[in-house]
Write a protein that holds these residues in place. Structure first.
Motif, PDB file in Angstrom:
ATOM      1  N   THR A   2     -11.721  -8.095   4.940  1.00  0.00           N
ATOM      2  CA  THR A   2      -9.739  -7.761   6.187  1.00  0.00           C
ATOM      3  C   THR A   2      -9.742  -8.510   7.034  1.00  0.00           C
ATOM      4  OG1 THR A   2     -11.600  -5.682   5.769  1.00  0.00           O
ATOM      5  CG2 THR A   2      -9.515  -5.682   7.377  1.00  0.00           C
ATOM      6  N   SER A   4      -7.278  -9.399   9.293  1.00  0.00           N
ATOM      7  CA  SER A   4      -6.221  -8.635  10.869  1.00  0.00           C
ATOM      8  C   SER A   4      -5.266  -9.346  11.278  1.00  0.00           C
ATOM      9  CB  SER A   4      -7.658  -9.365  11.881  1.00  0.00           C
ATOM     10  OG  SER A   4      -7.892 -10.689  12.583  1.00  0.00           O
ATOM     11  N   THR A  23      -1.881  -0.115   7.356  1.00  0.00           N
ATOM     12  CA  THR A  23      -2.871   0.334   7.683  1.00  0.00           C
ATOM     13  C   THR A  23      -2.817   1.299   6.405  1.00  0.00           C
ATOM     14  OG1 THR A  23      -1.497   0.756   9.945  1.00  0.00           O
ATOM     15  CG2 THR A  23      -3.111   2.844   9.436  1.00  0.00           C
ATOM     16  N   HIS A  26      -5.814  -1.236   1.548  1.00  0.00           N
ATOM     17  CA  HIS A  26      -7.448  -1.085   2.156  1.00  0.00           C
ATOM     18  C   HIS A  26      -6.948  -3.305   2.261  1.00  0.00           C
ATOM     19  CE1 HIS A  26     -11.321  -2.158   1.072  1.00  0.00           C
ATOM     20  NE2 HIS A  26     -11.174  -3.038   0.082  1.00  0.00           N
ATOM     21  N   GLU A  29      -6.660  -5.640   8.908  1.00  0.00           N
ATOM     22  CA  GLU A  29      -6.488  -3.900   9.972  1.00  0.00           C
ATOM     23  C   GLU A  29      -5.336  -4.032  10.568  1.00  0.00           C
ATOM     24  OE1 GLU A  29      -9.981  -3.084  13.883  1.00  0.00           O
ATOM     25  OE2 GLU A  29     -10.015  -5.098  11.828  1.00  0.00           O
TER      26      GLU A  29
END
Length: 208
Positions: A2, A4, A23, A26, A29
């Motif tokens: 993920t 950020s 958001t 997939h 973040e």
């Protein structure tokens, strides 16, 4: 993995839009949002995002200043500039300050996702328009820089001074002002004062 993100833009609607885009995708973040360069530096230090999506033209601390500060502070965040502007006076300072990538806001969603992923890997990302500008800049013959006095004269002209007024301000003759302007025209590749001022702003030689 993920990725950020920290979103930096002075327009709330742009921040809301970007937050919604990431958001709903997939692998991303959004850790936070900032409305200015100073806020961006503070949040990037506190939140330690992988990628900072950085607008350039913001009130107060602008994007280039924020990128410079992040680079100087040793931040591990990669910066992807996301802006409306692709002029030389925007692109080159941002890249020199330490931006990893430069993308325009009209980029399609999938291109934005790819750019963020590449930026997170430390890969240089440039929109086609920006890449073309840099190639032109690199291929252009070396430009003779304007002297300090030529820049002074051009700066006064850009603020509306006549040759006579510029001469009085600089304690030189009107003929000398004309000579400095002619030299500036030759170096900038233009024929008149309006074009000289426009090109000087475009190249970042003068600031509004």
């Amino acid at each position: 993995m993920t990725i950020s993100l920290l979103i930096v833009d002075d327009h709330p609607i742009v921040r809301d839009g970007l937050r919604g885009i990431f958001t709903g995708e997939h692998g991303f973040e959004v850790l936070g949002e900032a409305a200015s360069g100073a806020e961006a530096v503070a949040l990037a230090t506190a939140l330690r995002p992988d990628v900072v999506l950085m607008d350039l033209r913001m009130p107060g601390t602008d994007g280039v200043s924020a990128i410079t500060e992040l680079t100087r502070s040793g931040s591990t965040a990669r910066v992807l500039v996301l802006t409306t502007y692709d002029t030389d006076s925007d692109v080159l300072p941002a890249i020199e300050a330490g931006a990893t990538g430069y993308l325009l806001k009209d980029a399609p969603r999938e291109e934005l996702f790819r750019a963020v992923r590449a930026t997170a890997r430390g890969e240089a990302v440039l929109s086609p328009a920006v890449a073309s500008r840099i190639m032109v800049q690199m291929r252009a013959p070396a430009q003779e820089p304007l002297s300090a006095r030529e820049l002074e004269v051009l700066g006064l002209v850009s603020r509306g001074s006549t040759n006579k007024e510029a001469a009085a301000r600089l304690f030189i003759s009107e003929a000398t002002v004309k000579t400095h302007l002619l030299h500036a025209y030759a170096k900038l590749g233009v024929r008149d004062r309006a074009a000289a001022v426009a090109v000087a702003f475009e190249r970042g030689l003068l600031r509004s």
